[in-house]
Design a protein around this motif. Structure first.
Motif, PDB file in Angstrom:
ATOM      1  N   TYR A 209      36.093  33.385  31.268  1.00  0.00           N
ATOM      2  CA  TYR A 209      35.355  32.768  30.164  1.00  0.00           C
ATOM      3  C   TYR A 209      35.462  33.577  28.875  1.00  0.00           C
ATOM      4  CZ  TYR A 209      33.619  29.330  33.389  1.00  0.00           C
ATOM      5  OH  TYR A 209      33.546  28.304  34.307  1.00  0.00           O
ATOM      6  N   GLN A 210      35.527  34.877  28.987  1.00  0.00           N
ATOM      7  CA  GLN A 210      35.694  35.723  27.800  1.00  0.00           C
ATOM      8  C   GLN A 210      37.062  35.458  27.162  1.00  0.00           C
ATOM      9  OE1 GLN A 210      35.835  39.901  28.628  1.00  0.00           O
ATOM     10  NE2 GLN A 210      35.716  40.483  26.487  1.00  0.00           N
ATOM     11  N   GLU A 211      38.098  35.409  27.968  1.00  0.00           N
ATOM     12  CA  GLU A 211      39.445  35.148  27.453  1.00  0.00           C
ATOM     13  C   GLU A 211      39.510  33.761  26.813  1.00  0.00           C
ATOM     14  OE1 GLU A 211      42.331  37.381  27.503  1.00  0.00           O
ATOM     15  OE2 GLU A 211      40.495  38.565  27.615  1.00  0.00           O
ATOM     16  N   ARG A 212      38.869  32.794  27.437  1.00  0.00           N
ATOM     17  CA  ARG A 212      38.844  31.426  26.908  1.00  0.00           C
ATOM     18  C   ARG A 212      38.121  31.380  25.562  1.00  0.00           C
ATOM     19  NH1 ARG A 212      36.315  26.690  30.463  1.00  0.00           N
ATOM     20  NH2 ARG A 212      35.193  25.908  28.689  1.00  0.00           N
ATOM     21  N   GLU A 213      37.019  32.118  25.465  1.00  0.00           N
ATOM     22  CA  GLU A 213      36.241  32.171  24.223  1.00  0.00           C
ATOM     23  C   GLU A 213      37.063  32.747  23.070  1.00  0.00           C
ATOM     24  OE1 GLU A 213      32.501  34.820  22.823  1.00  0.00           O
ATOM     25  OE2 GLU A 213      32.202  33.654  24.665  1.00  0.00           O
ATOM     26  N   PHE A 214      37.906  33.733  23.381  1.00  0.00           N
ATOM     27  CA  PHE A 214      38.745  34.361  22.366  1.00  0.00           C
ATOM     28  C   PHE A 214      40.008  33.565  22.076  1.00  0.00           C
ATOM     29  CE2 PHE A 214      36.730  38.539  23.779  1.00  0.00           C
ATOM     30  CZ  PHE A 214      35.818  38.528  22.737  1.00  0.00           C
ATOM     31  N   GLY A 215      40.211  32.460  22.786  1.00  0.00           N
ATOM     32  CA  GLY A 215      41.387  31.629  22.558  1.00  0.00           C
ATOM     33  C   GLY A 215      42.641  32.139  23.235  1.00  0.00           C
ATOM     34  N   HIS A 216      42.490  33.085  24.169  1.00  0.00           N
ATOM     35  CA  HIS A 216      43.635  33.617  24.903  1.00  0.00           C
ATOM     36  C   HIS A 216      43.972  32.701  26.073  1.00  0.00           C
ATOM     37  CE1 HIS A 216      42.125  37.775  23.432  1.00  0.00           C
ATOM     38  NE2 HIS A 216      42.847  37.174  22.507  1.00  0.00           N
ATOM     39  N   SER A 217      45.160  32.834  26.586  1.00  0.00           N
ATOM     40  CA  SER A 217      45.586  32.048  27.740  1.00  0.00           C
ATOM     41  C   SER A 217      44.761  32.437  28.970  1.00  0.00           C
ATOM     42  CB  SER A 217      47.066  32.283  28.023  1.00  0.00           C
ATOM     43  OG  SER A 217      47.433  31.650  29.228  1.00  0.00           O
ATOM     44  N   THR A 218      44.287  31.450  29.673  1.00  0.00           N
ATOM     45  CA  THR A 218      43.499  31.702  30.886  1.00  0.00           C
ATOM     46  C   THR A 218      44.223  31.178  32.121  1.00  0.00           C
ATOM     47  OG1 THR A 218      42.306  29.644  30.535  1.00  0.00           O
ATOM     48  CG2 THR A 218      41.283  31.652  29.684  1.00  0.00           C
ATOM     49  N   GLN A 219      45.458  30.774  31.957  1.00  0.00           N
ATOM     50  CA  GLN A 219      46.205  30.167  33.054  1.00  0.00           C
ATOM     51  C   GLN A 219      46.356  31.114  34.248  1.00  0.00           C
ATOM     52  OE1 GLN A 219      49.996  28.621  31.923  1.00  0.00           O
ATOM     53  NE2 GLN A 219      50.418  27.775  33.933  1.00  0.00           N
ATOM     54  N   GLU A 220      46.761  32.354  34.014  1.00  0.00           N
ATOM     55  CA  GLU A 220      46.971  33.299  35.117  1.00  0.00           C
ATOM     56  C   GLU A 220      45.666  33.646  35.828  1.00  0.00           C
ATOM     57  OE1 GLU A 220      49.954  34.135  36.330  1.00  0.00           O
ATOM     58  OE2 GLU A 220      50.693  32.745  34.812  1.00  0.00           O
ATOM     59  N   VAL A 221      44.617  33.852  35.037  1.00  0.00           N
ATOM     60  CA  VAL A 221      43.310  34.175  35.634  1.00  0.00           C
ATOM     61  C   VAL A 221      42.815  32.980  36.437  1.00  0.00           C
ATOM     62  CG1 VAL A 221      40.950  34.921  35.180  1.00  0.00           C
ATOM     63  CG2 VAL A 221      42.778  35.690  33.697  1.00  0.00           C
ATOM     64  N   GLY A 222      42.963  31.795  35.882  1.00  0.00           N
ATOM     65  CA  GLY A 222      42.534  30.583  36.579  1.00  0.00           C
ATOM     66  C   GLY A 222      43.272  30.381  37.893  1.00  0.00           C
ATOM     67  N   LYS A 223      44.579  30.617  37.875  1.00  0.00           N
ATOM     68  CA  LYS A 223      45.377  30.493  39.105  1.00  0.00           C
ATOM     69  C   LYS A 223      44.915  31.496  40.153  1.00  0.00           C
ATOM     70  CE  LYS A 223      49.782  28.884  37.224  1.00  0.00           C
ATOM     71  NZ  LYS A 223      51.196  29.279  37.025  1.00  0.00           N
ATOM     72  N   LEU A 224      44.624  32.713  39.727  1.00  0.00           N
ATOM     73  CA  LEU A 224      44.171  33.752  40.650  1.00  0.00           C
ATOM     74  C   LEU A 224      42.811  33.389  41.247  1.00  0.00           C
ATOM     75  CD1 LEU A 224      44.656  36.449  42.038  1.00  0.00           C
ATOM     76  CD2 LEU A 224      43.756  37.579  39.993  1.00  0.00           C
ATOM     77  N   ILE A 225      41.914  32.872  40.428  1.00  0.00           N
ATOM     78  CA  ILE A 225      40.595  32.450  40.925  1.00  0.00           C
ATOM     79  C   ILE A 225      40.762  31.357  41.976  1.00  0.00           C
ATOM     80  CG2 ILE A 225      38.465  31.230  40.296  1.00  0.00           C
ATOM     81  CD1 ILE A 225      38.575  32.797  37.618  1.00  0.00           C
TER      82      ILE A 225
END
Length: 90
Positions: free
Chosen positions: A23-39
């Protein structure tokens, strides 16, 4: 790739550590694809089975678990489960 055995407790710790980072990465507008896949990968794994993780995934897990551990320490909370998970990742 490295195999790590995940217990129910360790899966829970990993998910608790990764979610705020996502959620922090998403808030900053960074890619969250890798974190999301890992989750999703961790969430779908059965407990007490060995799973293979890439060096990048392990690095991300270490960073987020260490953040969670430091947060808990600063609040005077119990950290043994997070410490146990960090040891498994080394």
């Amino acid at each position: 790739m490295r195999k790590i055995k995940l217990t129910r407790a360790n899966k829970s710790i990993l998910l608790k550590a990764l979610a705020p980072y996502y959620y922090q990465e998403r808030e900053f507008g960074h890619s969250t694809q890798e974190v999301g896949k890992l989750i999703l990968k961790i969430d779908s794994l059965p407990a007490d089975k060995r799973a293979s993780f890439s060096a990048e995934e392990i690095h991300l897990m270490r960073i987020t678990i260490n953040r969670l551990r430091n947060e808990r320490l600063s609040k005077g909370q119990y950290t043994d489960a997070a410490d146990d998970m960090l040891l498994k990742l080394f």
